[in-house]
Design a protein around this motif. Structure first.
Motif, mmCIF file in Angstrom:
data_model
loop_
_atom_site.group_PDB
_atom_site.id
_atom_site.type_symbol
_atom_site.label_atom_id
_atom_site.label_comp_id
_atom_site.label_asym_id
_atom_site.label_seq_id
_atom_site.Cartn_x
_atom_site.Cartn_y
_atom_site.Cartn_z
ATOM 1 N N LEU A 52 95.611 1.649 41.876
ATOM 2 C CA LEU A 52 94.339 2.267 42.226
ATOM 3 C C LEU A 52 94.201 3.625 41.560
ATOM 4 N N PHE A 53 93.065 3.846 40.898
ATOM 5 C CA PHE A 53 92.715 5.153 40.360
ATOM 6 C C PHE A 53 91.634 5.736 41.269
ATOM 7 N N VAL A 54 91.775 7.023 41.637
ATOM 8 C CA VAL A 54 90.769 7.738 42.414
ATOM 9 C C VAL A 54 90.377 8.972 41.611
ATOM 10 N N VAL A 55 89.096 9.068 41.243
ATOM 11 C CA VAL A 55 88.584 10.187 40.451
ATOM 12 C C VAL A 55 87.707 11.043 41.363
ATOM 13 N N ALA A 56 88.155 12.294 41.581
ATOM 14 C CA ALA A 56 87.450 13.135 42.546
ATOM 15 C C ALA A 56 87.579 14.612 42.177
ATOM 16 N N HIS A 57 87.465 15.465 43.169
ATOM 17 C CA HIS A 57 87.299 16.911 42.981
ATOM 18 C C HIS A 57 88.384 17.718 43.679
ATOM 19 N N ASN A 58 88.576 18.930 43.168
ATOM 20 C CA ASN A 58 89.407 19.907 43.847
ATOM 21 C C ASN A 58 88.549 20.628 44.880
ATOM 22 N N PRO A 59 89.127 21.141 45.924
ATOM 23 C CA PRO A 59 90.558 21.185 46.187
ATOM 24 C C PRO A 59 91.101 19.922 46.867
ATOM 25 N N SER A 60 90.209 19.048 47.331
ATOM 26 C CA SER A 60 90.646 17.896 48.137
ATOM 27 C C SER A 60 91.627 16.985 47.426
ATOM 28 N N ILE A 61 91.421 16.728 46.133
ATOM 29 C CA ILE A 61 92.313 15.804 45.411
ATOM 30 C C ILE A 61 93.727 16.392 45.331
ATOM 31 N N SER A 62 93.833 17.706 45.137
ATOM 32 C CA SER A 62 95.151 18.352 45.113
ATOM 33 C C SER A 62 95.804 18.325 46.491
ATOM 34 N N TYR A 63 95.013 18.633 47.513
ATOM 35 C CA TYR A 63 95.536 18.606 48.881
ATOM 36 C C TYR A 63 95.989 17.202 49.264
ATOM 37 N N LEU A 64 95.246 16.188 48.817
ATOM 38 C CA LEU A 64 95.618 14.806 49.119
ATOM 39 C C LEU A 64 96.975 14.473 48.502
ATOM 40 N N GLY A 65 97.185 14.866 47.249
ATOM 41 C CA GLY A 65 98.471 14.629 46.604
ATOM 42 C C GLY A 65 99.616 15.261 47.370
ATOM 43 N N GLU A 66 99.415 16.477 47.829
ATOM 44 C CA GLU A 66 100.454 17.168 48.602
ATOM 45 C C GLU A 66 100.684 16.499 49.948
ATOM 46 N N SER A 67 99.630 16.073 50.595
ATOM 47 C CA SER A 67 99.758 15.416 51.889
ATOM 48 C C SER A 67 100.508 14.088 51.772
ATOM 49 N N LEU A 68 100.177 13.306 50.762
ATOM 50 C CA LEU A 68 100.787 11.982 50.613
ATOM 51 C C LEU A 68 102.252 12.056 50.194
ATOM 52 N N THR A 69 102.613 13.109 49.461
ATOM 53 C CA THR A 69 103.995 13.205 48.967
ATOM 54 C C THR A 69 104.862 14.148 49.791
ATOM 55 N N GLY A 70 104.247 15.070 50.508
ATOM 56 C CA GLY A 70 105.013 16.088 51.213
ATOM 57 C C GLY A 70 105.600 17.111 50.261
ATOM 58 N N GLU A 71 105.120 17.117 49.027
ATOM 59 C CA GLU A 71 105.604 18.056 48.000
ATOM 60 C C GLU A 71 104.492 19.014 47.604
ATOM 61 N N LEU A 72 104.884 20.187 47.141
ATOM 62 C CA LEU A 72 103.912 21.121 46.589
ATOM 63 C C LEU A 72 103.596 20.693 45.162
#
Length: 164
Positions: A106-126
């Motif tokens: 799945l590719f998700v094309v979206a906007h900051n800051p939410s896309i960056s926050y989502l990556g951090e939330s899903l991985t638990g990494e900064l």
């Protein structure tokens, strides 16, 4: 069976102007070039989506179109959703959780800051602030998109047009 998730921030867009709405902003020439480069890189790496979800904003549509061209992915099969424009992590995650389990990549094309926050939330990494045109590749061992949640993914790779 694992799930592959690619979070893509739209490429560089024109600045805010008083005569156009935010949702109508288009890519700059550099943004067009970066979107094509990221699509080519994804293609060269063999990352072909089963499904692409994109925000309805013009700059995400353009980014998605350039990526599709490089991947030979039918642009008419892209699903555009308002839920990815001016979104929250919760709403973006809800959109991902609704994807059919038949889709593996799945590719998700979206906007900051939410896309960056989502990556951090899903991985638990900064993972940090994604620059325009950046892509992060996540993987999860879950069988269903409904199971994608906080700390359920691992960061496989990060692609940034500013460092390529």
């Amino acid at each position: 069976m694992s799930k592959q998730l690619f979070l893509i921030r739209h490429a560089q867009a024109e600045g805010m102007q008083s005569d156009i709405k935010d949702i109508e902003r288009t890519l700059t020439n550099d943004g067009c070039r970066d979107a094509m480069r990221m699509g080519k890189l994804l293609s060269n790496e063999g990352h072909i989506p089963d499904l692409i979800l994109s925000s309805t904003a013009e700059r995400t549509r353009e980014t998605t179109r350039y990526i599709c061209e490089q991947l030979n992915f039918d642009f008419d099969k892209v699903v555009f959703t308002e839920d990815l424009y001016e979104s929250s992590v919760r709403l973006m995650l809800s959109t991902i959780n609704k994807v059919s389990d038949q889709q593996k990549v799945l590719f998700v094309v979206a906007h900051n800051p939410s896309i960056s926050y989502l990556g951090e939330s899903l991985t638990g990494e900064l993972t940090g602030n994604m620059s325009p045109g950046a892509v992060i590749h996540l993987e999860s061992s879950v069988d269903s998109w409904q199971e994608i949640s906080q700390d359920s993914c691992s960061l496989k790779m990060s692609y940034d047009p500013l460092t390529l």
